[in-house]
Design a protein around this motif. Structure first.
Motif, mmCIF file in Angstrom:
data_model
loop_
_atom_site.group_PDB
_atom_site.id
_atom_site.type_symbol
_atom_site.label_atom_id
_atom_site.label_comp_id
_atom_site.label_asym_id
_atom_site.label_seq_id
_atom_site.Cartn_x
_atom_site.Cartn_y
_atom_site.Cartn_z
ATOM 1 N N ILE A 324 26.349 72.820 30.917
ATOM 2 C CA ILE A 324 25.794 72.289 29.673
ATOM 3 C C ILE A 324 25.783 70.770 29.759
ATOM 4 O O ILE A 324 26.809 70.145 30.058
ATOM 5 N N ASN A 325 24.637 70.159 29.506
ATOM 6 C CA ASN A 325 24.477 68.704 29.505
ATOM 7 C C ASN A 325 25.036 68.048 30.764
ATOM 8 O O ASN A 325 25.874 67.134 30.695
ATOM 9 N N PRO A 326 24.612 68.488 31.944
ATOM 10 C CA PRO A 326 25.120 67.857 33.169
ATOM 11 C C PRO A 326 24.649 66.413 33.290
ATOM 12 O O PRO A 326 23.518 66.085 32.935
ATOM 13 N N THR A 327 25.530 65.564 33.750
ATOM 14 C CA THR A 327 25.190 64.171 34.035
ATOM 15 C C THR A 327 25.606 63.854 35.466
ATOM 16 O O THR A 327 26.477 64.516 36.037
ATOM 17 N N TYR A 328 25.003 62.798 36.046
ATOM 18 C CA TYR A 328 25.242 62.484 37.451
ATOM 19 C C TYR A 328 25.490 60.990 37.599
ATOM 20 O O TYR A 328 24.970 60.170 36.839
ATOM 21 N N GLY A 329 26.281 60.637 38.586
ATOM 22 C CA GLY A 329 26.556 59.235 38.848
ATOM 23 C C GLY A 329 26.813 59.017 40.333
ATOM 24 O O GLY A 329 26.842 59.957 41.130
ATOM 25 N N SER A 330 27.034 57.759 40.719
ATOM 26 C CA SER A 330 27.249 57.410 42.116
ATOM 27 C C SER A 330 28.688 57.009 42.394
ATOM 28 O O SER A 330 28.995 56.495 43.470
ATOM 29 N N ASN A 331 29.599 57.238 41.444
ATOM 30 C CA ASN A 331 31.006 56.944 41.688
ATOM 31 C C ASN A 331 31.872 58.028 41.062
ATOM 32 O O ASN A 331 31.468 58.710 40.118
ATOM 33 N N LEU A 332 33.053 58.174 41.603
ATOM 34 C CA LEU A 332 34.031 59.140 41.108
ATOM 35 C C LEU A 332 35.322 58.411 40.799
ATOM 36 O O LEU A 332 35.907 57.769 41.679
ATOM 37 N N SER A 333 35.769 58.501 39.561
ATOM 38 C CA SER A 333 37.049 57.940 39.161
ATOM 39 C C SER A 333 38.026 59.072 38.884
ATOM 40 O O SER A 333 37.658 60.086 38.266
ATOM 41 N N SER A 334 39.254 58.907 39.323
ATOM 42 C CA SER A 334 40.257 59.947 39.146
ATOM 43 C C SER A 334 41.617 59.324 38.878
ATOM 44 O O SER A 334 41.878 58.158 39.217
ATOM 45 N N PHE A 335 42.480 60.123 38.249
ATOM 46 C CA PHE A 335 43.850 59.704 37.959
ATOM 47 C C PHE A 335 44.803 60.704 38.594
ATOM 48 O O PHE A 335 44.616 61.925 38.481
ATOM 49 N N THR A 336 45.822 60.172 39.268
ATOM 50 C CA THR A 336 46.841 61.000 39.907
ATOM 51 C C THR A 336 48.216 60.462 39.548
ATOM 52 O O THR A 336 48.421 59.244 39.470
ATOM 53 N N ILE A 337 49.146 61.364 39.286
ATOM 54 C CA ILE A 337 50.541 60.955 39.169
ATOM 55 C C ILE A 337 51.367 61.881 40.065
ATOM 56 O O ILE A 337 51.257 63.104 39.978
ATOM 57 N N ALA A 338 52.105 61.279 40.973
ATOM 58 C CA ALA A 338 52.842 62.028 41.981
ATOM 59 C C ALA A 338 54.341 61.756 41.852
ATOM 60 O O ALA A 338 54.762 60.702 41.386
ATOM 61 N N ALA A 339 55.123 62.741 42.279
ATOM 62 C CA ALA A 339 56.570 62.605 42.372
ATOM 63 C C ALA A 339 56.966 62.859 43.817
ATOM 64 O O ALA A 339 56.663 63.922 44.369
ATOM 65 N N VAL A 340 57.626 61.878 44.430
ATOM 66 C CA VAL A 340 58.031 61.973 45.838
ATOM 67 C C VAL A 340 59.540 61.766 45.918
ATOM 68 O O VAL A 340 60.047 60.719 45.517
ATOM 69 N N TYR A 341 60.244 62.770 46.421
ATOM 70 C CA TYR A 341 61.698 62.669 46.560
ATOM 71 C C TYR A 341 62.047 62.611 48.039
ATOM 72 O O TYR A 341 61.683 63.509 48.813
ATOM 73 N N ALA A 342 62.738 61.569 48.445
ATOM 74 C CA ALA A 342 63.151 61.400 49.837
ATOM 75 C C ALA A 342 64.657 61.603 49.952
ATOM 76 O O ALA A 342 65.426 61.195 49.094
ATOM 77 N N PHE A 343 65.068 62.251 51.030
ATOM 78 C CA PHE A 343 66.504 62.454 51.258
ATOM 79 C C PHE A 343 66.859 62.182 52.714
ATOM 80 O O PHE A 343 65.996 62.053 53.569
#
Length: 343
Positions: A324-343
């Motif tokens: 429904i109502n597709p739109t198109y562009g030339s860039n992709l923006s994204s958000f990520t939040i990660a958790a990294v535990y080192a031992f």
């Protein structure tokens, strides 16, 4: 060039086998590693596979939508005065993607597996499977500032199986090696070998990987420009064919909090790395917030493609299953939040 790699391979093998004659006291066993997981959402592209499929940057790792897993990384090692080994095992989606060249189920969890001999204070011989010496970024998320990875890292190489000699002369270092074809980690089915050379001086490394039909040159460098500010540089070109460059800017505001920006340009000249078009700019802003051994990494990333109208977004699907109502562009923006535990 074939003669060069054969002679170098023979010389390194002789030196490697000689290491078995060396006796030493048994060193202590060490265990380390990490676990990581993340949440990722597209800000201007579909997150629903029913409306055209989920979209992610065309790079390795951190490319799923919603809550997703990275990997569990377990590293066991012995570091003796003269000899030692590393067994680096990776479980989960990130680990599976990292060892895609493995051909058996048992080797598909092996990220690195090698033994080494310190011939002298200046010379170390290593045989087995080890992560690549090219590039700025690595497979383990604990050693990268940004959680998502660059195009240059994603399209090669990840790992090598073979024999290498590392030599240090003050601020100057040299590595010479002979390897299986890139990412063929558990054995060599082709009879083809690549030569590898690294020249290092004062934190600047010039890297080469080559045979009769392939050549890749790579520059990696990093400098502390003050007590809190760091600049990293990576540039690469490969004959099969891509090239690119990236800057890494990082600033520490406290012992627990820092910000970093990666700016990368990548040109695909035939390797097929980018689905949409030949060129892409990757801008990635990441924060690192540490709580003991746990690092939280929120990240905003924008990929700008040279093609027009390649990213699809939609309000949903209608009764016939169409967007429904597709739109198109030339860039992709994204958000990520990660958790990294080192031992």
């Amino acid at each position: 060039m074939k003669n060069f790699t054969r002679v170098l391979l023979a010389a390194l093998l002789v030196a490697s086998f000689a290491a078995t004659a060396q006796d030493e006291e048994s060193p202590a066993l060490s265990i380390s590693g990490s676990v990581d997981a993340y949440y990722r959402v597209n800000l201007n592209g579909t997150n629903d596979e029913r409306t055209g499929g989920t979209i992610a940057p065309g790079t390795s790792f951190a490319n799923k939508t919603g809550f997703a897993l990275g990997m569990a990384n377990l590293i066991v090692g012995l570091d003796g005065e003269k000899t030692g080994f590393v067994a680096d095992l990776a479980f989960g989606p990130r680990g599976t993607d990292a060892v895609f060249g493995s051909t058996t189920a048992s080797s598909s969890i092996v990220n690195q597996l090698y033994a080494y001999w310190n011939v002298s204070d200046a010379v170390t011989l290593t045989v087995g499977n080890f992560n690549t010496f090219l590039g700025y970024e690595v497979i383990s998320p604990t050693a990268n500032f940004n959680y998502s990875t660059s195009y240059m890292f994603s399209y090669g190489p990840f790992s090598h199986s073979g024999l290498k000699a590392d030599m240090a002369f003050g601020d100057f270092s040299v590595m010479l090696g002979v390897f299986n074809p890139t990412d063929l980690t558990d054995f060599n089915p082709t009879g083809r070998y690549l030569g590898g050379v690294q020249l290092g001086y004062g934190g600047v490394y010039l890297n080469f990987l080559f045979d009769d039909d392939f050549f890749q040159a790579d520059l990696t460098a990093g400098w502390d420009l003050g007590e809190s500010f760091y600049l990293g540089v990576n540039a690469t070109t490969a004959s099969d064919s891509f090239y690119g460059g990236a800057l890494y800017l990082q600033n520490s505001f406290s012992d627990d909090f820092s910000l970093g920006l990666r700016g990368e340009y990548f040109s695909d000249q035939g390797v097929g790395a980018i689905t949409f078009e030949e060129n892409v700019i990757d801008l990635t802003l990441s924060a690192n917030y540490s709580i003991g051994n746990l690092t939280i990494i929120p990240e905003i990333r924008t990929d700008i493609y040279s093609a027009d109208e390649v990213i699809e977004d939609a309000d949903g699907i209608d009764v016939s299953g169409d967007p429904i109502n597709p739109t198109y562009g030339s860039n992709l923006s994204s958000f990520t939040i990660a958790a990294v535990y080192a031992f």
